[in-house]
Scaffold this motif. Structure first.
Motif, PDB file in Angstrom:
ATOM      1  N   ASP A 103      42.992 107.311  11.163  1.00 22.38           N
ATOM      2  CA  ASP A 103      41.633 107.149  10.946  1.00 22.38           C
ATOM      3  C   ASP A 103      40.895 106.399  11.952  1.00 22.38           C
ATOM      4  OD1 ASP A 103      39.285 105.413   9.865  1.00 22.38           O
ATOM      5  OD2 ASP A 103      40.091 106.601   7.885  1.00 22.38           O
ATOM      6  N   TYR A 105      38.275 104.963  12.068  1.00 28.60           N
ATOM      7  CA  TYR A 105      37.236 103.727  12.028  1.00 28.60           C
ATOM      8  C   TYR A 105      38.436 102.541  11.874  1.00 28.60           C
ATOM      9  CZ  TYR A 105      33.500 106.813  11.243  1.00 28.60           C
ATOM     10  OH  TYR A 105      32.526 107.844  11.375  1.00 28.60           O
ATOM     11  N   THR A 106      39.507 102.726  11.051  1.00 29.66           N
ATOM     12  CA  THR A 106      40.351 101.732  10.890  1.00 29.66           C
ATOM     13  C   THR A 106      41.748 101.630  11.846  1.00 29.66           C
ATOM     14  OG1 THR A 106      41.525 103.044   9.067  1.00 29.66           O
ATOM     15  CG2 THR A 106      39.809 101.759   8.515  1.00 29.66           C
TER      16      THR A 106
END
Length: 370
Positions: A103, A105-106
């Protein structure tokens, strides 16, 4: 509950066959052979020993003959996790094994498993898949592991990690089940890739569909199939119990000898020169067979085909009602479907209209009797 009665096991298999017959009209022989493939106990290698595993089967025939339908209905009658691969030229190895995604973003990494992480893998039109992608199936089909590239965050590098084959949930013996059932179109059809010799060697059986008789083909009507449904006939644990029954069957001494003669007689003299550096006598083949094999075969069956033919002969004996001994008749019955796909032919065979079926037929007919 464990399945222990061989007669009950055969009744279950007969029910599965009858269900398939509600959709596939007239093709009784190939249906019986495909079901036989489900119960065939093949031998696999582990790092320290050999163990039983599942046999793999492939059906090769023209489009529209019912290959996909047959295998689809068979696999639907077994309570198992099914993985499906539809052969396409754009498939990548990760479409078989799965892949790791991060991911953005994370930063969390997620492992997405592919269809190989299943009990029964249905590979439809497998030879429309590029060889690079087909090759990832070689390890699992041999009884090994499914290899995937996984990030090792501690070491800061990507590692190749092996995942074990799929376990059977709730099985009291903790057994695994992994079987590939595949279809392929003839290699002369547009958009196909040849399967490598190594991959064909991993298939115990190659079946052909053929066409139903005229009266049975007339039954192919929508009104005869709409509204019908395949029911689950047995669990994977029960199917493994049947495979254990089959594994307990022994080959008679005569059956072992005939199997060996067939395998030896499939190998041309060029094979002897390459492997042994000299010609080996063919004591159990007629001169006609020796000349035929030397003219049309490039290579014959490997020693590993012994395991395939042994397993198939046991399964054939079980399906006809035998629980103890497989005979020479069982070896003869499975010779075509276990040998044809691993015999490589010389290009001149195409000009003379000779195919692998003709070669195996000649081996059966011209091998000297016991």
């Amino acid at each position: 509950m464990a399945l222990k009665d061989p007669n009950e096991a055969r009744e279950r298999l007969a029910k599965l066959r009858a269900q398939v017959g509600e959709f596939i009209f007239g093709l009784h022989r190939v249906t019986a052979d495909a079901i036989m493939g489900l119960v065939t106990p093949m031998v696999k290698d582990t790092p320290t020993s050999k163990e039983y595993t599942q046999a793999h089967l492939i059906i090769s025939d023209e489009p529209g003959t019912g290959k996909t339908a047959l295998l689809n209905y068979l696999s639907s009658g077994i309570e198992a996790k099914l993985g499906r691969i539809d052969g396409r030229p754009d498939l990548m190895p990760s479409d078989f094994t799965g892949r790791e995604e991060r991911d953005k973003y994370t930063g969390i990494r997620t492992l997405l498993t592919g269809p190989l992480h299943s009990h029964i893998i249905f590979a439809d039109e497998i030879n429309r898949t590029p060889p690079k992608s087909q090759s990832v199936m070689l390890g699992p089909m041999e009884g090994g592991r499914i290899m995937m590239n996984i990030t090792n965050e501690k070491e800061g590098r990507i590692e190749s990690v092996g995942f074990p084959l799929f376990p059977v949930p709730g099985d009291p013996k903790g057994r695994n089940f992994f079987q590939v059932i595949a279809t392929m179109n003839p290699i002369e059809y547009e958009g196909t890739y040849p399967l490598s010799e190594a991959q064909m060697e991993r298939f115990t059986y190659r079946l052909t569909m053929g066409f139903p008789a005229r009266e049975e083909e007339k039954m192919i009507l929508a009104e005869n199939v709409i509204g019908k449904k395949v029911e689950v006939v047995m669990s994977l644990s029960e199917l493994l119990d049947i495979q254990e029954m089959v594994a307990r069957i022994k080959l008679s001494k005569e059956a072992v000898e005939l199997r060996q003669r067939y395998l030896e007689n499939s190998r041309p003299f060029s094979h002897d020169k390459r492997i042994f550096g000299k010609l080996r006598p063919r004591r159990y083949a007629t001169d006609k067979l020796i000349g035929f094999i030397n003219e049309y075969a490039v290579s014959g069956c490997s020693p590993r085909r012994n395991f395939h033919m042994e397993a198939a002969a046991k399964a054939h004996a079980f399906m006809r009602g035998e629980d103890r001994i497989a005979t020479v008749d069982d070896v003869k019955a499975i010779a075509h479907i276990t040998m044809e796909h691993v015999i490589r032919l010389d290009p001149r065979s195409f000009g003379d209209h000779i195919d692998a079926k003709d070669v195996v037929e000649m081996i059966i007919r011209e091998t000297k009797p016991l």
